[in-house]
Motif scaffolding. Structure first.
Motif, PDB file in Angstrom:
ATOM      1  N   MET A  59       3.748  15.303  11.442  1.00 33.15           N
ATOM      2  CA  MET A  59       2.460  14.674  11.394  1.00 33.15           C
ATOM      3  C   MET A  59       2.162  14.079  12.772  1.00 33.15           C
ATOM      4  N   THR A  60       0.981  14.364  13.274  1.00 31.54           N
ATOM      5  CA  THR A  60       0.602  13.860  14.590  1.00 31.54           C
ATOM      6  C   THR A  60       0.123  12.412  14.487  1.00 31.54           C
ATOM      7  N   THR A  61       0.017  11.747  15.620  1.00 31.04           N
ATOM      8  CA  THR A  61      -0.451  10.364  15.622  1.00 31.04           C
ATOM      9  C   THR A  61      -1.915  10.274  15.214  1.00 31.04           C
ATOM     10  N   LYS A  62      -2.677  11.296  15.544  1.00 32.15           N
ATOM     11  CA  LYS A  62      -4.092  11.319  15.152  1.00 32.15           C
ATOM     12  C   LYS A  62      -4.220  11.425  13.624  1.00 32.15           C
ATOM     13  N   GLN A  63      -3.395  12.275  13.025  1.00 35.20           N
ATOM     14  CA  GLN A  63      -3.399  12.421  11.567  1.00 35.20           C
ATOM     15  C   GLN A  63      -2.940  11.130  10.898  1.00 35.20           C
ATOM     16  N   ARG A  64      -1.902  10.526  11.451  1.00 34.72           N
ATOM     17  CA  ARG A  64      -1.382   9.271  10.895  1.00 34.72           C
ATOM     18  C   ARG A  64      -2.445   8.167  10.976  1.00 34.72           C
ATOM     19  N   ALA A  65      -3.161   8.094  12.090  1.00 37.07           N
ATOM     20  CA  ALA A  65      -4.221   7.090  12.248  1.00 37.07           C
ATOM     21  C   ALA A  65      -5.341   7.325  11.234  1.00 37.07           C
ATOM     22  N   TYR A  66      -5.679   8.587  10.993  1.00 41.20           N
ATOM     23  CA  TYR A  66      -6.711   8.906  10.011  1.00 41.20           C
ATOM     24  C   TYR A  66      -6.277   8.474   8.609  1.00 41.20           C
ATOM     25  N   LEU A  67      -5.027   8.752   8.253  1.00 35.31           N
ATOM     26  CA  LEU A  67      -4.507   8.359   6.940  1.00 35.31           C
ATOM     27  C   LEU A  67      -4.436   6.836   6.810  1.00 35.31           C
ATOM     28  N   LYS A  68      -4.085   6.149   7.884  1.00 38.50           N
ATOM     29  CA  LYS A  68      -4.057   4.681   7.853  1.00 38.50           C
ATOM     30  C   LYS A  68      -5.451   4.127   7.583  1.00 38.50           C
ATOM     31  N   SER A  69      -6.461   4.744   8.201  1.00 32.99           N
ATOM     32  CA  SER A  69      -7.828   4.261   7.991  1.00 32.99           C
ATOM     33  C   SER A  69      -8.267   4.471   6.543  1.00 32.99           C
ATOM     34  N   LEU A  70      -7.843   5.559   5.938  1.00 33.87           N
ATOM     35  CA  LEU A  70      -8.155   5.794   4.522  1.00 33.87           C
ATOM     36  C   LEU A  70      -7.416   4.792   3.629  1.00 33.87           C
ATOM     37  N   ALA A  71      -6.183   4.494   3.977  1.00 33.51           N
ATOM     38  CA  ALA A  71      -5.349   3.609   3.161  1.00 33.51           C
ATOM     39  C   ALA A  71      -5.813   2.159   3.222  1.00 33.51           C
ATOM     40  N   MET A  72      -6.496   1.771   4.288  1.00 32.81           N
ATOM     41  CA  MET A  72      -6.953   0.385   4.414  1.00 32.81           C
ATOM     42  C   MET A  72      -7.889  -0.006   3.275  1.00 32.81           C
ATOM     43  N   LYS A  73      -8.638   0.952   2.768  1.00 35.30           N
ATOM     44  CA  LYS A  73      -9.626   0.682   1.721  1.00 35.30           C
ATOM     45  C   LYS A  73      -9.038   0.784   0.316  1.00 35.30           C
ATOM     46  N   MET A  74      -7.801   1.219   0.226  1.00 34.29           N
ATOM     47  CA  MET A  74      -7.170   1.457  -1.081  1.00 34.29           C
ATOM     48  C   MET A  74      -6.471   0.208  -1.610  1.00 34.29           C
ATOM     49  N   ASP A  75      -6.408   0.126  -2.936  1.00 32.67           N
ATOM     50  CA  ASP A  75      -5.582  -0.876  -3.600  1.00 32.67           C
ATOM     51  C   ASP A  75      -4.249  -0.233  -3.948  1.00 32.67           C
ATOM     52  N   PRO A  76      -3.178  -1.025  -4.041  1.00 36.39           N
ATOM     53  CA  PRO A  76      -1.886  -0.449  -4.434  1.00 36.39           C
ATOM     54  C   PRO A  76      -1.956   0.182  -5.828  1.00 36.39           C
ATOM     55  N   VAL A  77      -1.371   1.353  -5.956  1.00 36.20           N
ATOM     56  CA  VAL A  77      -1.353   2.078  -7.223  1.00 36.20           C
ATOM     57  C   VAL A  77      -0.174   1.615  -8.072  1.00 36.20           C
ATOM     58  N   PHE A  78       0.937   1.292  -7.412  1.00 38.40           N
ATOM     59  CA  PHE A  78       2.157   0.875  -8.100  1.00 38.40           C
ATOM     60  C   PHE A  78       2.688  -0.413  -7.502  1.00 38.40           C
ATOM     61  N   GLN A  79       3.439  -1.157  -8.334  1.00 39.09           N
ATOM     62  CA  GLN A  79       4.139  -2.339  -7.876  1.00 39.09           C
ATOM     63  C   GLN A  79       5.618  -2.163  -8.189  1.00 39.09           C
ATOM     64  N   LEU A  80       6.424  -2.400  -7.199  1.00 37.26           N
ATOM     65  CA  LEU A  80       7.870  -2.262  -7.344  1.00 37.26           C
ATOM     66  C   LEU A  80       8.458  -3.653  -7.499  1.00 37.26           C
ATOM     67  N   GLY A  81       9.070  -3.923  -8.653  1.00 33.93           N
ATOM     68  CA  GLY A  81       9.570  -5.254  -8.966  1.00 33.93           C
ATOM     69  C   GLY A  81      11.075  -5.362  -8.924  1.00 33.93           C
ATOM     70  N   LYS A  82      11.601  -6.285  -9.722  1.00 33.69           N
ATOM     71  CA  LYS A  82      13.031  -6.578  -9.668  1.00 33.69           C
ATOM     72  C   LYS A  82      13.906  -5.446 -10.195  1.00 33.69           C
ATOM     73  N   SER A  83      13.348  -4.543 -10.995  1.00 31.18           N
ATOM     74  CA  SER A  83      14.151  -3.405 -11.471  1.00 31.18           C
ATOM     75  C   SER A  83      14.347  -2.372 -10.366  1.00 31.18           C
ATOM     76  N   SER A  84      13.618  -2.521  -9.262  1.00 31.99           N
ATOM     77  CA  SER A  84      13.718  -1.675  -8.077  1.00 31.99           C
ATOM     78  C   SER A  84      13.479  -0.206  -8.412  1.00 31.99           C
ATOM     79  N   MET A  85      14.234   0.690  -7.790  1.00 37.60           N
ATOM     80  CA  MET A  85      14.000   2.132  -7.939  1.00 37.60           C
ATOM     81  C   MET A  85      14.674   2.661  -9.198  1.00 37.60           C
ATOM     82  N   THR A  86      13.869   3.194 -10.090  1.00 33.29           N
ATOM     83  CA  THR A  86      14.386   3.861 -11.281  1.00 33.29           C
ATOM     84  C   THR A  86      13.909   5.304 -11.254  1.00 33.29           C
ATOM     85  N   PRO A  87      14.577   6.195 -11.967  1.00 37.72           N
ATOM     86  CA  PRO A  87      14.115   7.587 -12.010  1.00 37.72           C
ATOM     87  C   PRO A  87      12.679   7.707 -12.556  1.00 37.72           C
ATOM     88  N   GLU A  88      12.327   6.842 -13.487  1.00 38.52           N
ATOM     89  CA  GLU A  88      10.977   6.882 -14.054  1.00 38.52           C
ATOM     90  C   GLU A  88       9.936   6.500 -13.010  1.00 38.52           C
TER      91      GLU A  88
END
Length: 96
Positions: free
Chosen positions: A1-30
């Motif tokens: 991924m180029t820096t230009k592509q990464r910058a474009y994706l960062k700009s899109l992500a700035m407007k997004m809300d988190p889809v998931f929250q990772l809590g105390k159970s940490s990483m599970t297969p589910e």
């Protein structure tokens, strides 16, 4: 991924809300499977790491990207942004 592509994706992500929250159970297969399905549907997602999670967000980002075959776009504080290019017919984001 180029820096230009990464910058474009960062700009899109700035407007997004988190889809998931990772809590105390940490990483599970589910949780990993849910992230994988979300990436297939959206291509770009934001994950929030809660303070109750004892793991380092940077380590979690690397682990998630390896398990879901995605790219880490950015890690800011306790927020992780992941991107995985969709299939040809399901492509929603056109990278520059």
């Amino acid at each position: 991924m180029t820096t230009k592509q990464r910058a474009y994706l960062k700009s899109l992500a700035m407007k997004m809300d988190p889809v998931f929250q990772l809590g105390k159970s940490s990483m599970t297969p589910e949780f990993t499977k849910a992230i994988d399905e979300a990436l297939a549907a959206r291509e770009l997602i934001k994950v929030s790491v809660l303070k109750s999670c004892a793991d380092d967000p940077k380590e979690l980002a690397v682990l998630l990207s390896e398990r879901t075959h995605s790219d880490v776009v950015q890690i800011i504080g306790r927020k992780i942004v992941l991107y995985r290019e969709g299939k040809d017919k399901n492509k929603k984001i056109q990278l520059p």
